[in-house]
Design an enzyme around this catalytic site. Structure first.
Site, PDB file in Angstrom:
ATOM      1  N   LYS A 165     -23.870  -1.988 -17.781  1.00  0.00           N
ATOM      2  CA  LYS A 165     -22.791  -1.718 -16.304  1.00  0.00           C
ATOM      3  C   LYS A 165     -21.276  -1.994 -16.963  1.00  0.00           C
ATOM      4  O   LYS A 165     -20.737  -1.412 -16.489  1.00  0.00           O
ATOM      5  CB  LYS A 165     -23.390  -2.057 -15.373  1.00  0.00           C
ATOM      6  CG  LYS A 165     -24.500  -1.700 -14.669  1.00  0.00           C
ATOM      7  CD  LYS A 165     -25.206  -2.568 -13.398  1.00  0.00           C
ATOM      8  CE  LYS A 165     -26.836  -2.121 -12.973  1.00  0.00           C
ATOM      9  NZ  LYS A 165     -27.239  -2.713 -11.896  1.00  0.00           N
ATOM     10  N   GLN A 216     -27.264  -8.303  -9.363  1.00  0.00           N
ATOM     11  CA  GLN A 216     -28.112  -7.942 -10.396  1.00  0.00           C
ATOM     12  C   GLN A 216     -30.229  -8.793  -9.485  1.00  0.00           C
ATOM     13  O   GLN A 216     -29.826  -9.847  -9.155  1.00  0.00           O
ATOM     14  CB  GLN A 216     -28.369  -8.203 -11.171  1.00  0.00           C
ATOM     15  CG  GLN A 216     -28.997  -7.456 -12.557  1.00  0.00           C
ATOM     16  CD  GLN A 216     -29.444  -6.485 -12.242  1.00  0.00           C
ATOM     17  OE1 GLN A 216     -28.352  -6.040 -12.734  1.00  0.00           O
ATOM     18  NE2 GLN A 216     -30.091  -5.699 -12.526  1.00  0.00           N
ATOM     19  N   ASP A 231     -24.439  -0.275  -4.485  1.00  0.00           N
ATOM     20  CA  ASP A 231     -25.705  -0.055  -4.703  1.00  0.00           C
ATOM     21  C   ASP A 231     -26.186   1.150  -3.598  1.00  0.00           C
ATOM     22  O   ASP A 231     -27.306   1.137  -3.650  1.00  0.00           O
ATOM     23  CB  ASP A 231     -26.498  -1.307  -4.598  1.00  0.00           C
ATOM     24  CG  ASP A 231     -27.061  -1.629  -6.243  1.00  0.00           C
ATOM     25  OD1 ASP A 231     -26.687  -0.831  -6.830  1.00  0.00           O
ATOM     26  OD2 ASP A 231     -27.385  -2.847  -6.778  1.00  0.00           O
TER      27      ASP A 231
END
Ligand code: NAP
Length: 286
Positions: free
Chosen positions: A52, A96, A119
């Protein structure tokens, strides 16, 4: 049968994003910024986070990675999220997953400001998606819709079957296919006769997490098969849910693993972060 190449598509979109980011920075004087929080040493998560950060660099974003020890307390993480919520440089925050057991994932995801929830896991954004007015699209299903679009596959009027009903993949996938006028069936562990349902699908998405789950007898001739699974086979090799060698010859289109859905997920995260920065810039102007 045509392979849907997620790697190539992803590269093309990242090229477009790079250009858009350069234009954005020239216009507004700041770069989109993403903050990633990782707790503990899970090796797969470490790889995802590195990828990422690298992807951000590639397209010209600002990024920061917050690496915290396995025994981090809920309060410490909540205050970090509060700081990032208030940080002008940051337009997207992601935690995460999975998190160590002592941490309350729901509370943490709720703490991320919905405007920085790239997200799209916050209930506010899930709700907006559900009523057909999304700001951010959840990355993996959005990546699949983008692949379908770029390969000229229109779900309108098609029978779509999604196997899996997780909050991250299965459920939002079903919502996006429905929004695109597909007729959608969702299967899970309690579904009776999943094989008969998958066999009716024009577009079949497997998000189960089991190697060799989807076999040729479960697939209709000419179907489009999208494999979300990321598993290890008997030899420890990365594979999807689909028994690729036997299923592929029956398909009109199929995504491979690796190189299908996977590369698109991070690309959609970049797209959401750029969108968040654009919304912020727009708000500052008004
Ligand atoms: P998950 O939360 O474990 O959900 C799996 C779903 O599959 C559940 O809804 C489960 O049903 C269903 N399922 C399990 N066995 C089944 C069976 N025999 N028949 C029908 N349904 C069955 O997993 P997830 O987070 O959605 O991820 C799914 C897979 O996608 C994993 O391999 C994951 O690594 C991969 N993934 C890939 C990406 C990417 O970027 N490529 C992103 C996210 C996830 P119940 O609800 O009834 O238990």
């Amino acid at each position: 049968m045509q392979i849907i190449d997620g790697k190539l598509t992803s590269l093309a979109i990242r090229g477009e994003l790079r250009k858009e980011t350069d234009d954005f920075r020239a216009t507004y004087g700041f770069a989109p910024g993403l903050a990633v929080i990782i707790v503990g040493e899970d090796p797969a998560s470490q790889v995802y986070v590195r990828n990422k950060a690298r992807a951000c660099e590639e397209v010209g974003f600002y990024s920061e990675v917050h690496r915290l020890p396995e025994n981090t307390k809920q309060d410490e993480l909540l205050s970090l999220i509060d700081r990032l919520n208030a940080d002008e440089k940051i337009h997207g925050i992601l935690v995460q997953l999975p998190l160590p057991k002592q941490l309350d994932e729901t509370e943490l995801l709720l703490r991320i400001h919905p405007n920085k929830d790239v997200d799209a896991f916050h209930p506010y954004n899930v709700g907006k998606l559900t009523i057909g007015n999304p700001t951010f699209l959840p990355c993996t299903p959005a990546g699949i819709m983008e692949l379908l679009r770029r390969y000229g596959i229109d779900p309108d009027g098609k029978r779509c079957v999604v196997v899996g009903r997780s909050n991250i993949v299965g459920k939002p996938m079903a919502l996006l296919l429905m929004a695109a006028n597909g007729t959608v069936t969702v299967c899970h562990r309690h579904t009776a006769n999943t094989e008969a349902l998958t066999h009716e699908a024009d577009i079949l998405v497997s998000a189960v997490g089991r190697a060799h789950f989807l076999t040729a007898d479960m697939v209709k001739e000419g179907a489009v098969v999208i494999d979300v699974g990321m598993n290890r086979d008997e030899n420890g090799k990365l594979c999807g849910d689909v028994d690729f060698d036997t299923v592929a010859p029956k398909c009109s289109y199929i995504t491979p693993v690796p190189g299908g859905v996977g590369p698109m997920t991070i690309t959609m995260l970049l797209q959401n972060t750029l969108k968040s920065a654009k919304l912020k810039a727009q708000n500052q102007k008004n």
